[in-house]
Design a protein around this motif. Structure first.
Motif, PDB file in Angstrom:
ATOM      1  N   GLY A 162       0.820  -1.194   0.000  1.00 27.78           N
ATOM      2  CA  GLY A 162       0.000   0.000   0.000  1.00 27.78           C
ATOM      3  C   GLY A 162       0.860   1.252   0.000  1.00 27.78           C
ATOM      4  O   GLY A 162       2.077   1.202   0.167  1.00 27.78           O
ATOM      5  N   ALA A 163       0.204   2.392  -0.192  1.00 28.61           N
ATOM      6  CA  ALA A 163       0.916   3.665  -0.228  1.00 28.61           C
ATOM      7  C   ALA A 163       1.495   3.997   1.138  1.00 28.61           C
ATOM      8  O   ALA A 163       0.866   3.766   2.166  1.00 28.61           O
ATOM      9  N   ILE A 164       2.707   4.517   1.154  1.00 29.68           N
ATOM     10  CA  ILE A 164       3.348   4.934   2.395  1.00 29.68           C
ATOM     11  C   ILE A 164       3.714   6.411   2.298  1.00 29.68           C
ATOM     12  O   ILE A 164       3.857   6.955   1.205  1.00 29.68           O
ATOM     13  N   ASP A 165       3.836   7.053   3.465  1.00 28.35           N
ATOM     14  CA  ASP A 165       4.187   8.471   3.470  1.00 28.35           C
ATOM     15  C   ASP A 165       5.704   8.633   3.574  1.00 28.35           C
ATOM     16  O   ASP A 165       6.456   7.646   3.654  1.00 28.35           O
ATOM     17  N   ALA A 166       6.160   9.888   3.598  1.00 30.60           N
ATOM     18  CA  ALA A 166       7.594  10.174   3.604  1.00 30.60           C
ATOM     19  C   ALA A 166       8.279   9.633   4.855  1.00 30.60           C
ATOM     20  O   ALA A 166       9.419   9.147   4.784  1.00 30.60           O
TER      21      ALA A 166
END
Length: 233
Positions: A214-218
């Motif tokens: 899934g999408a991850i943040d910085a």
């Protein structure tokens, strides 16, 4: 070698590749949650993404290729801490090699980057979560150039995603991180990729240290990078 024998050999090779991918997938999937890092070593706890990012990641992670989803000590007297480190390294599964192509059609292999930590990201231009996290990957790739190798591997199936659509997206958004194209499904099969985006963090020794589905943040991206960078001297 006749065609029947060739077919049998190719089938056995494919079974072996899928078997290796299945073992890696199982190791990395244990306890994995959407938008979080999952370590491959039992001694490491999962590194989670910030709570504020979790809801978005959970709603986006179902995107898949099918659907958008002083004196040195003697060796004999080495410290227990050093032995533990060696044991931990041996517990890390080896990242499978694969072959993709660059924008000019030249073959590129994961093994080409052995000796350098690698962030391996699977993506597609039709995948919303992939596009959401792409700017963070691009910024990190520029900031860590020479320290960490980023491989943005596009799932180029020739139908839903083509070289043209993928390259158009990269040009329109100005993404300059190294992008490659999995036109032969070599990388997808090797890693058993079933959803996008999926990211692997591979150390300089070629060990698959962690994975994020899934999408991850910085912040989560940086935590994964910290896991594969060599310790500061």
């Amino acid at each position: 070698m006749n065609k029947k024998t060739q077919l049998i050999v190719l089938t056995l090779i494919l079974i072996a590749v899928l078997g290796g991918a299945g073992i890696l997938y199982s190791r990395l999937s244990a306890g994995a949650q959407t938008g979080q890092l999952s370590s491959t070593t039992a001694s490491d706890s999962s590194t989670t993404a910030p709570d504020s990012a979790a809801p978005d990641s959970q709603s986006q992670a179902s995107d898949s290729p099918a659907q958008e989803s002083g004196t040195a000590p003697d060796a004999e007297s080495s410290s227990p801490q050093e032995d533990d480190s060696a044991d931990t390294q041996s517990d890390i599964p080896e990242a499978p090699d694969f072959t993709v192509v660059d924008a000019d059609g030249n073959e590129v292999h994961l093994s080409d980057f052995r000796g350098t930590p690698v962030v391996l990201n699977f993506w597609a231009s039709w995948c919303g979560p992939c596009k959401n996290e792409m700017p963070d990957f691009d910024d990190a790739a520029a900031r860590l150039e020479g320290q960490v190798q980023f491989l943005l591997v596009n799932m180029t199936d020739g139908s839903r995603e083509t070289l043209e659509t993928a390259q158009a997206y990269l040009e329109e958004t100005g993404i300059s991180a190294p992008a490659y194209f999995d036109t032969s499904y070599s990388a997808a099969i090797a890693y058993g990729v079933t959803s996008l985006p999926t990211t692997y963090f591979i150390d300089a020794q070629g060990g698959a240290v962690a994975r994020a589905m899934g999408a991850i943040d910085a912040d989560t991206l940086q935590k994964g990078i910290d896991m594969i960078l060599p310790p500061a001297e």
